[in-house]
Structures are given as C-alpha cells and as structure tokens.
Design a protein around this motif. Structure first.
Motif, short mmCIF file in Angstrom:
data_model
loop_
_atom_site.label_atom_id
_atom_site.label_comp_id
_atom_site.label_asym_id
_atom_site.label_seq_id
_atom_site.Cartn_x
_atom_site.Cartn_y
_atom_site.Cartn_z
N ASP A 395 12.59 8.71 -1.73
CA ASP A 395 13.29 9.65 -0.87
C ASP A 395 14.76 9.62 -1.28
OD1 ASP A 395 14.58 11.00 1.16
OD2 ASP A 395 13.12 10.34 2.68
N HIS A 396 15.27 10.77 -1.71
CA HIS A 396 16.64 10.80 -2.23
C HIS A 396 17.69 10.54 -1.14
CE1 HIS A 396 15.39 11.97 -6.20
NE2 HIS A 396 14.52 12.82 -5.64
N ASP A 397 17.26 10.59 0.13
CA ASP A 397 18.22 10.40 1.22
C ASP A 397 18.44 8.95 1.58
OD1 ASP A 397 18.50 13.08 1.32
OD2 ASP A 397 17.00 13.37 2.92
N ARG A 398 17.64 8.03 1.04
CA ARG A 398 17.86 6.61 1.36
C ARG A 398 17.53 5.75 0.14
NH1 ARG A 398 13.44 7.88 5.30
NH2 ARG A 398 11.50 7.67 4.15
N PRO A 399 18.18 4.55 0.07
CA PRO A 399 17.92 3.69 -1.09
C PRO A 399 16.44 3.23 -1.08
CG PRO A 399 19.64 2.75 0.32
CD PRO A 399 19.11 3.93 1.02
N LEU A 400 15.86 3.24 -2.25
CA LEU A 400 14.44 2.89 -2.37
C LEU A 400 14.20 1.39 -2.12
CD1 LEU A 400 11.50 3.52 -3.28
CD2 LEU A 400 12.26 3.15 -5.62
N GLU A 401 13.21 1.11 -1.28
CA GLU A 401 12.81 -0.29 -1.07
C GLU A 401 11.33 -0.40 -1.38
OE1 GLU A 401 13.73 -1.29 2.96
OE2 GLU A 401 15.86 -0.87 2.68
N ASP A 419 6.39 1.32 0.04
CA ASP A 419 7.75 1.80 -0.23
C ASP A 419 8.24 2.65 0.95
OD1 ASP A 419 6.97 4.57 -0.50
OD2 ASP A 419 6.16 4.08 -2.47
N ASN A 420 9.49 3.06 0.88
CA ASN A 420 10.06 3.91 1.94
C ASN A 420 10.36 5.30 1.38
OD1 ASN A 420 12.13 3.22 0.27
ND2 ASN A 420 13.63 2.82 1.89
N GLY A 421 9.51 5.73 0.46
CA GLY A 421 9.71 7.02 -0.21
C GLY A 421 9.24 8.18 0.64
N VAL A 422 8.91 9.29 -0.04
CA VAL A 422 8.55 10.51 0.70
C VAL A 422 7.16 10.41 1.32
CG1 VAL A 422 10.07 12.02 -0.59
CG2 VAL A 422 7.76 11.61 -1.44
N GLY A 423 6.35 9.45 0.86
CA GLY A 423 5.04 9.24 1.46
C GLY A 423 4.02 10.29 1.05
N ILE A 424 2.81 10.14 1.58
CA ILE A 424 1.73 11.08 1.26
C ILE A 424 1.15 11.56 2.58
CG2 ILE A 424 -0.56 11.26 0.19
CD1 ILE A 424 0.39 8.87 -1.62
N ASP A 425 1.10 12.89 2.75
CA ASP A 425 0.58 13.36 4.05
C ASP A 425 -0.94 13.21 4.11
OD1 ASP A 425 -0.76 15.71 3.11
OD2 ASP A 425 1.23 16.58 2.80
N THR A 469 -2.92 3.28 2.78
CA THR A 469 -2.79 3.08 4.22
C THR A 469 -2.43 4.40 4.88
OG1 THR A 469 -2.01 0.87 3.75
CG2 THR A 469 -1.67 1.66 5.99
N ARG A 470 -3.26 4.79 5.89
CA ARG A 470 -3.04 6.08 6.54
C ARG A 470 -2.01 5.98 7.66
NH1 ARG A 470 -6.97 10.16 5.81
NH2 ARG A 470 -8.13 9.71 3.93
N ASP A 471 -1.53 7.12 8.08
CA ASP A 471 -0.66 7.27 9.25
C ASP A 471 0.59 6.40 9.22
OD1 ASP A 471 -2.46 9.09 10.39
OD2 ASP A 471 -3.72 7.41 11.06
N ARG A 472 1.21 6.28 8.06
CA ARG A 472 2.48 5.54 8.01
C ARG A 472 3.62 6.48 8.42
NH1 ARG A 472 3.68 0.87 5.04
NH2 ARG A 472 5.55 1.82 4.21
N VAL A 473 4.58 5.90 9.11
CA VAL A 473 5.69 6.73 9.58
C VAL A 473 6.52 7.21 8.39
CG1 VAL A 473 7.71 6.81 11.07
CG2 VAL A 473 5.70 5.45 11.74
N LYS A 474 6.82 6.28 7.48
CA LYS A 474 7.55 6.69 6.27
C LYS A 474 7.03 5.92 5.07
CE LYS A 474 11.30 3.37 6.81
NZ LYS A 474 12.71 3.11 6.74
N GLY A 475 7.16 6.57 3.94
CA GLY A 475 6.76 5.92 2.69
C GLY A 475 5.26 5.85 2.53
N ALA A 476 4.86 5.18 1.44
CA ALA A 476 3.43 5.04 1.14
C ALA A 476 3.11 3.56 0.94
CB ALA A 476 3.09 5.81 -0.12
N GLU A 477 1.88 3.19 1.29
CA GLU A 477 1.45 1.82 1.05
C GLU A 477 0.05 1.84 0.42
OE1 GLU A 477 0.24 -0.67 4.34
OE2 GLU A 477 0.79 -2.49 3.26
N PHE A 478 -0.07 1.17 -0.71
CA PHE A 478 -1.37 1.00 -1.34
C PHE A 478 -1.75 -0.47 -1.23
CE2 PHE A 478 0.06 4.92 -3.21
CZ PHE A 478 -1.12 5.67 -3.28
#
Lengths: 489, 128
Positions: A395-401, A419-425, A469-478
């Motif tokens: 996500d370009h609006d915040r530093p990547l973690e 991560d705290n990226g754009v995630g996957i809907d 992992t489904r239904d994450r508020v932000k980012g993606a988790e595998f």
C-alpha cells in the motif's frame, strides 16, 4: 404282598413314584415322593390323591385321567410345585392305568421326574442358540455389506465363508460356494491363487496390497488389490487364511488417464518451451536490429514503439518461463531432505533488504529454529514468491511491514507470511491459487499469475497445504504447512 | 578457409547466424540446408570445416542427422556444433551423448549473436 420285595428298589428310586386305586386312594408312595411333601410314606397311605394334589392342578389331572383307556393306558402331565423352602420345582409325570383282562381298571401308577434342572438347561441352550443365530446373521450382514470381496479358507483350499460380492464375482450364490474346494469350482486356474495362499499360510506373514489382473465371471478383465491374512482357528488351531479383495479397476483407469494427461502436459511444456520461444526471439531480435541498424532513420516515437514491442516480448518470455517452472515442479514427486527453514527465510530477507529499504519497508522473521522436511530450492521459490507479492502489492500510503511467523502443532510447522499491503478482496480470494488467477483489482501490476499456483503445487508436493486468510482488515496473509523434521536427523 | 554448413529449418535463424558470422568473418563461405537428409552427402562433396546443426527440426531432427554423420566413416570425425532454441539441460546431455563437439544456445538478443559468432569461430578456426 408279592410287590413288597420291589419296595426297597422303588423306595430308593430318584423319581417320585406312587400307586393309587381307581377311586384315587393311595396305596403306595416312595421315599422321594414323601420327601417332596416333607412327610413320611406311611402318612399318605389311605389318602385320596386329589387331597395331595395342589388345587390349581386338580382339574388338569382329572381331564388327563379321563383320557385313559385300555387302548391308551398312559398319559403324561407337567406340573410344578412350590417346596416348603420356597423353591419351585417342575415335575414331569407319567401316569399308567393298569387294566385286568376284562378291561376293568385295577390301579393307577404315577412316576414323577424332577425336570427343573433339565428345563433350565434347555432354556439356556435355547437362549444360546438364539444368540448364536443372531451372531451368525450379524456376521452375514457385516460380510455382505462390504463392498469388497471377502472370504476365508482352510489350508486344504476349502472356502469356509464368503460374502455376496465374492460369490457374485464367481457367478455363484453363497450356498454353492461355502464348503467347496476352489479346485472343484475353478479347476487348474485355482492353482496360482492357492500357491500364493499357501505361501502366506505357511510363512504366517500377511500379503498386503497385492495388485493383480483379474477376470471375473462376466469376462471383463480388471484390476484387484488383495490382502491375504493368515490366522489360526481359535479352538482347534487349524490354519486359515482371510482374503479381502477390492476392485481397483476404476482407480487403475484413472491412474492411466492421469499418466496420459501428465504426458500430454509434458509434451505441451516442451512445445511451449521451443515453439513459442523461437518466434518471440525473432520478434525481439528484429526489433533490436531495426533500432540499431536504422537508428538514423527512426524518430523518437518510432523508437518508443520498438521499445514497446521488446517490452511486450519480455513479458511474454517471463510468462512462458513461469509457466514452464509451474509445469516442471516435479510432477512425479520430490525428494525431501531435512531443511533449515530459518536459514532459507534469512536468505530471502537478505535478498530483499535493499529493495525494502527503498520503500521504507521492514521484514520480521520468526525467532524459532525451524527444521522441516522438504526441498530447499522449491521452498525458496515459494517464500520468495510470497515476499515478492507482499512487495508488489504494497500500500503506497503506508510503509510496508512483512511479518513472518511460525507455530508448530501436531508434527507440522505452520508458517504465516502477513503484510499490511492492499490485500485481496473476498471475491478474488477463491481464485488466487488458480493458474493465471491473479486478483483482478491489481491486474495492472506486473506478474504472470503463475506464482501462487506454483506455490500451491510445491506445498502440495510437500504433503502440506497453503491457504489465504480470509476477512483480514488490511493486507494479506498466507499460511502454509510443512512436516517438521527433527533438529538432529 | 573451407565453408561452414548450416542446417536449420528456420530461414530467420539461418539469416541471423549468417549475419553474425559474416560480420565476424567477412570472407566466410556458408552452405545452407533446410533439413538434414542430405547432410552426409553435402559434407562429403563440399567438405565444410564444420556443421552448425539445429536440434528441433520437423521430420529428421538434429540428433538423427548427427547420428547419420557419425555412422559414416568418411564423416564420423566431422566437427558438429549443435544449436538449440532453449537451454534445456536434457538437450545438452543428448547432444553430448550423440557425439556433438559443442552445444550452443540461440541468443535472445542480436547483441549476443556477436558472442555466438566468436564462439563458433574459436571452435572452427581456433581463433578468438
């Protein structure tokens, strides 16, 4: 009295004996009879039999006695009697009427036998027989419910029991097979099977999962997988063999189909490798030649078009390369070694350190020492791919973690890359592991779409699983799982 | 300096190799064949210094052609360099097993063709 000399024998007889006149006056009772009434033999003499008989039994006795005639001089009658000690006994009486030559009734003689124990035994036997029948019926149901063929034989090759499926495959019914010798049923063709059976019986070692061709009675050849298990009869110790045979024809056909599909895929991979790459190479090279040899004649716009052609070719080449990598991720299984996954993770973090620094991103590694069973090169691809995805879809609006963590449960390591990226809907989530199934909203970002399909294929080849992992508020988790290895193997 | 025989079903690939080799050795004579049936006959007649042999060709492929060359006593020691459009490890192994004197990959850019021409010259003429 001429009968008196027999009295001592009658007296000691274990059955109850009495004699009485046609008008039922008792003239003799033996000791056993008297004992039953807690009285002496003498006390009965001269008494009427019906006074001695229990009131409830009198009518029945009278009816029985009325049936007696010179032609049918004996009857039997069952009665029970409550003793003074409270015990109930069952008696079986035989009444004989003695007639003189003129057919006149002279005397009755009754012999009573205590059948309490005998009745109890008969009852127990009946119950046991019922239980046995139930058990046999149950065993029959269990055997016949099995979808596979089941039978057992003795070492003389006689089929002792078999189920319906087995009998049907022989084209017979159960009754005509049980108790038969397979040589009588199938002639010489029984020999091959019998030899196998004897080997198992004599060695005592079961033959498990034996796959062989088999032609049932319908004549359509197929495949069976058979287990042959030796055992001894629990009482006689005689040698037996239990045979369980499953029809795996369908499975074998699927296996053959799968093999041919794999072969087609291999051929397709080879075709892709050679036949698609050659024209690509030509497009790229001639675009390059145009750029180099006609540079003076081309304006900047023409040159930018040429660059577009070459970039397009490069993307196509990368796509083919990824596709080949996917196709060739060891379709026939992989060899697993003990892998220090901590080192693999550290190596990947180091590889992306500079790139992460450019974006102000961080990567956190698990503290645990992780040893798994796997192929380090392939796992490097999986983790590398997931980390690259985190970077690509930041996500370009915040530093990547990026946080990599590990938990161990039930002999497996579960590795999470979040991560705290754009995630996957959620609508795209179902297809992320499909070949070319890239999440749609970000399809403008670079990538062949092969990556996650390849990750899934590699993890599956390791006997593990990978999930998003489904239904994450932000980012993606595998999260993927791998079988743990011992620290010192 | 004897000629070099190029056997490749692709006009474009023959053109590119020719272009690269001629910019390296301007006086070089090149013989071109689209397929390998006649390879042994041509090698005997024209006595090229080497043959550049493409692996993937319809019908008789490069490995078959190489075997024909190696089987004939007159051409069995002829210098053959095999060319492949991909870096398939299996192609490399097969080429070695079939008796190729070298294995070269067709480059992805024309810039790299210069290097390929140099490598061929070195193998054929011993010059760098």
């Amino acid at each position: 009295m001429p009968h008196r000399k027999y009295h001592s024998i009658l007296d000691t007889h274990p059955d109850l004996i009495c004699r009485y006149s046609p008008d039922f006056i008792l003239s003799f009772v033996n000791r056993k009879f008297a004992q039953l009434f807690d009285s002496t033999a003498e006390s009965f003499i001269g008494r009427n039999l019906f006074d001695v008989v229990q009131e409830t039994q009198r009518e029945k006795l009278q009816a029985k006695l009325a049936r007696l005639s010179p032609d049918a001089p004996s009857v039997t009658i069952a009665s029970d009697r409550k003793l003074s000690n409270g015990e109930n006994i069952q008696l079986h009486w035989t009444i004989i009427a003695l007639y003189n030559k003129a057919g006149k009734l002279e005397e009755y003689q009754s012999l009573g036998r205590d059948v309490t124990k005998e009745n109890e035994l008969n009852f127990a036997l009946k119950e046991r027989n019922q239980a046995l029948e139930t058990m046999q019926a149950e065993m029959r149901i269990v055997l016949d419910s099995m979808p596979c063929k089941v039978w057992y034989k003795d070492d003389k090759n006689t089929i002792l029991k078999l189920n319906e499926v087995a009998a049907k495959s022989m084209g017979m019914d159960i009754d005509s097979v049980e108790g038969q010798n397979t040589y009588d049923l199938f002639g010489d063709s029984a020999k091959a099977y019998h030899d196998d059976d004897l080997r198992v019986i004599n060695s005592g070692v079961p033959l498990i999962g034996h796959v062989e061709r088999y032609t049932p009675n319908d004549g359509i050849a197929g495949w069976t997988q058979t287990d042959k298990i030796p055992f001894n009869h629990p009482v006689t110790g005689e040698k037996r063999i239990l045979v369980v045979s499953t029809d795996i024809t369908e499975l074998k056909e699927q296996e053959a189909l799968l093999k041919s599909i794999n072969k087609n895929l291999d051929d397709f991979a080879a075709l892709t490798s050679h036949d698609l790459q050659a024209p690509l190479r030509h497009i790229s090279i001639f675009a390059e030649l145009l750029n180099v040899e006609y540079t003076d004649k081309l304006d900047d716009e023409a040159k930018s078009y040429i660059k577009q052609i070459r970039d397009g070719v490069e993307s196509m080449r990368a796509l083919i390369k990824s596709f080949l990598k996917f196709m060739r991720a060891s379709p026939h299984g992989i060899e697993l070694d003990r892998v220090d996954l901590t080192s693999v993770l550290e190596h990947i973090a180091k590889r992306h350190k500079l790139e992460l620094m450019t974006y102000g991103g961080t990567i956190k590694l698990p503290k645990e020492k992780i040893f798994i069973r796997g192929d380090s090169t392939l796992l490097n691809q999986v983790i590398g791919n997931l980390v690259e995805n985190s970077i690509k879809y930041r996500d370009h609006d915040r530093p990547l973690e990026i946080a990599i963590s590990a938990t161990k449960k039930a002999g497996q390591w579960h590795i999470s890359i979040a991560d705290n990226g754009v995630g996957i809907d959620n609508s795209s989530a179902a297809h992320v592991f499909d070949l070319f199934g890239r999440a749609k909203p970000h399809s403008d970002r670079e990538g062949s779409g092969v990556g996650l399909a390849l990750c899934k294929r590699i993890i599956t080849l390791h006997g593990g699983d990978i999930t998003l992992t489904r239904d994450r508020v932000k980012g993606a988790e595998f999260v993927f799982s791998l079988n743990a290895a011992k620290p010192q193997e | 300096m004897g000629p070099i025989l190029i056997i490749d079903d692709s006009d474009t690939d023959r053109f590119l190799i020719k272009k690269a080799l001629l910019s390296e050795q301007t006086a070089l004579e090149l013989i071109e064949l689209e397929e390998g049936f006649e390879a042994v006959k041509i090698i005997k007649e024209r006595k090229p210094m080497a043959t550049l042999l493409d692996i993937r060709m319809p019908g008789v492929d490069g490995f078959d052609v190489l075997r024909m060359i190696r089987r004939d006593p007159e051409t069995s020691n002829h210098l053959v360099l095999m060319l492949s459009g991909s870096e398939e490890p299996s192609d490399m192994t097969l080429a070695r097993e079939a008796g190729a004197n070298g294995f070269l990959t067709k480059p992805a850019t024309f810039g790299e063709y210069g290097g390929l021409a140099k490598a061929i010259s070195k193998k054929v003429f011993g010059a760098s």
